[in-house]
Motif scaffolding. Structure first.
Motif, PDB file in Angstrom:
ATOM      1  N   ARG A   1     -39.253  13.398 -45.633  1.00  0.00           N
ATOM      2  CA  ARG A   1     -40.191  12.854 -44.645  1.00  0.00           C
ATOM      3  C   ARG A   1     -39.439  12.448 -43.386  1.00  0.00           C
ATOM      4  O   ARG A   1     -38.424  11.744 -43.456  1.00  0.00           O
ATOM      5  CB  ARG A   1     -40.904  11.625 -45.220  1.00  0.00           C
ATOM      6  N   PRO A   2     -39.918  12.887 -42.192  1.00  0.00           N
ATOM      7  CA  PRO A   2     -39.255  12.482 -40.943  1.00  0.00           C
ATOM      8  C   PRO A   2     -39.252  10.951 -40.834  1.00  0.00           C
ATOM      9  O   PRO A   2     -40.261  10.301 -41.169  1.00  0.00           O
ATOM     10  CB  PRO A   2     -40.124  13.096 -39.846  1.00  0.00           C
TER      11      PRO A   2
ATOM     12  N   THR B   1     -33.826  12.182 -37.978  1.00  0.00           N
ATOM     13  CA  THR B   1     -33.463  11.701 -39.307  1.00  0.00           C
ATOM     14  C   THR B   1     -34.581  11.996 -40.295  1.00  0.00           C
ATOM     15  O   THR B   1     -35.760  11.777 -39.991  1.00  0.00           O
ATOM     16  CB  THR B   1     -33.175  10.184 -39.255  1.00  0.00           C
ATOM     17  N   MET B   2     -34.180  12.511 -41.448  1.00  0.00           N
ATOM     18  CA  MET B   2     -35.134  12.764 -42.538  1.00  0.00           C
ATOM     19  C   MET B   2     -34.787  11.848 -43.694  1.00  0.00           C
ATOM     20  O   MET B   2     -33.604  11.739 -44.060  1.00  0.00           O
ATOM     21  CB  MET B   2     -35.010  14.197 -43.040  1.00  0.00           C
ATOM     22  N   LEU B   3     -35.805  11.201 -44.243  1.00  0.00           N
ATOM     23  CA  LEU B   3     -35.596  10.386 -45.444  1.00  0.00           C
ATOM     24  C   LEU B   3     -36.002  11.230 -46.656  1.00  0.00           C
ATOM     25  O   LEU B   3     -36.964  12.007 -46.589  1.00  0.00           O
ATOM     26  CB  LEU B   3     -36.437   9.115 -45.387  1.00  0.00           C
ATOM     27  N   VAL B   4     -35.256  11.060 -47.729  1.00  0.00           N
ATOM     28  CA  VAL B   4     -35.483  11.902 -48.908  1.00  0.00           C
ATOM     29  C   VAL B   4     -35.874  11.004 -50.087  1.00  0.00           C
ATOM     30  O   VAL B   4     -35.137  10.078 -50.437  1.00  0.00           O
ATOM     31  CB  VAL B   4     -34.202  12.702 -49.236  1.00  0.00           C
ATOM     32  N   TYR B   5     -37.030  11.291 -50.651  1.00  0.00           N
ATOM     33  CA  TYR B   5     -37.581  10.465 -51.731  1.00  0.00           C
ATOM     34  C   TYR B   5     -37.672  11.253 -53.029  1.00  0.00           C
ATOM     35  O   TYR B   5     -37.821  12.482 -53.011  1.00  0.00           O
ATOM     36  CB  TYR B   5     -38.994   9.993 -51.371  1.00  0.00           C
TER      37      TYR B   5
ATOM     38  N   ALA C   1     -31.882   9.321 -50.407  1.00  0.00           N
ATOM     39  CA  ALA C   1     -30.890   9.848 -49.465  1.00  0.00           C
ATOM     40  C   ALA C   1     -31.489   9.951 -48.068  1.00  0.00           C
ATOM     41  O   ALA C   1     -32.706   9.785 -47.891  1.00  0.00           O
ATOM     42  CB  ALA C   1     -30.435  11.237 -49.916  1.00  0.00           C
ATOM     43  N   TYR C   2     -30.635  10.211 -47.093  1.00  0.00           N
ATOM     44  CA  TYR C   2     -31.119  10.566 -45.756  1.00  0.00           C
ATOM     45  C   TYR C   2     -30.095  11.449 -45.071  1.00  0.00           C
ATOM     46  O   TYR C   2     -28.926  11.497 -45.473  1.00  0.00           O
ATOM     47  CB  TYR C   2     -31.414   9.318 -44.912  1.00  0.00           C
ATOM     48  N   PHE C   3     -30.567  12.157 -44.043  1.00  0.00           N
ATOM     49  CA  PHE C   3     -29.634  12.892 -43.191  1.00  0.00           C
ATOM     50  C   PHE C   3     -30.166  12.923 -41.771  1.00  0.00           C
ATOM     51  O   PHE C   3     -31.368  12.742 -41.541  1.00  0.00           O
ATOM     52  CB  PHE C   3     -29.365  14.316 -43.722  1.00  0.00           C
TER      53      PHE C   3
END
Ligand SMILES: CC(C)(COP(=O)(O)OP(=O)(O)OC[C@H]1O[C@@H](n2cnc3c(N)ncnc32)[C@H](O)[C@@H]1OP(=O)(O)O)[C@@H](O)C(=O)NCCC(=O)NCCS
Length: 192
Positions: A21-22, A59-63, A70-72
């Motif tokens: 998710r952005p 930035t993308m958040l990872v669920y 995580a994020y990147f």
């Protein structure tokens, strides 16, 4: 999408269970912890929003099942050709008078402590490579780039990244520039 399976441990998580998710569409984050203070601070403070607002990095958040794992953060950048001068495939580009090779830069990438060493990191690289290939249909993208922390170099090498030629500027820095040539997976994808 990895060209070769270089990992000695199987992925514990199913990459399909990760949801991206952005940052802009999510709640603020205050307690992310990956063990690298600079990466934690970026996400836990206003810095992440400033980068997004200024167009300096998305930035993308990872669920996974509702947990932030995580994020990147990625942006576009070019890698000057002298960093790649010992690779035959790129020396031809120097003859084509290219000064730099277009790339997607991974400015930040972090997996939350509780989720490390389960395959999340490699799934993120795979996902980013997929994003870069899609972007590459609109404008040229040949590489993934990262300024790797020394401690993360083995991770990136396992994911297929290579160290660039160390220039004088590089030698004075703690982090090393690493690249992943997207042609490796594009060739695989084209053959499938
Ligand atoms: C580095 C990081 C992103 C790796 O993510 P991860 O989800 O733990 O990695 P994976 O589980 O996908 O591991 C993939 C492979 O890399 C190896 N690996 C991961 N982190 C490593 C490390 N720090 N040192 C050596 N190898 C590492 C794993 O062992 C695995 O290989 P294997 O199957 O052959 O054992 C994560 O540990 C992290 O966020 N660290 C703190 C922040 C950081 O350093 N980010 C990078 C900034 S440049």
């Amino acid at each position: 999408m990895q060209p070769v399976d270089q990992f000695s441990h199987p992925c514990i998580i199913d990459p399909e269970t990760l949801k991206y998710r952005p940052f802009k569409e999510t709640q603020r984050v205050r307690d992310f912890c990956c063990g690298a203070p600079d990466l934690d601070e970026f996400l836990n403070t206003d810095e992440v929003e400033e980068y997004d607002n200024e167009g300096l990095g998305r930035t993308m958040l990872v669920y996974r099942n509702g947990d932030l794992v995580a994020y990147f953060t990625i942006s576009s950048e070019g890698l000057r050709i002298e960093y790649l001068r010992t690779w035959k495939s790129f020396s031809r580009m120097s003859e084509m008078r290219m000064e730099s090779i277009p790339a997607v830069k991974i400015g930040r990438l972090a997996v939350s402590r509780a989720w490390q060493k389960k395959g999340v990191g490699r799934a993120l690289i795979d996902h980013i490579a997929g994003m870069a290939l899609v972007m590459g249909q609109q404008f040229g993208v040949r590489l993934l780039l990262v300024e790797s922390k020394k401690s993360a170099e083995p991770f990136y090498i396992k994911c297929g990244f290579e160290l660039t030629v160390p220039t004088r500027r590089q030698r004075s820095r703690a982090n090393r520039t690493m690249f992943f040539d997207l042609a490796k997976i594009k060739d695989v994808a084209d053959k499938e």
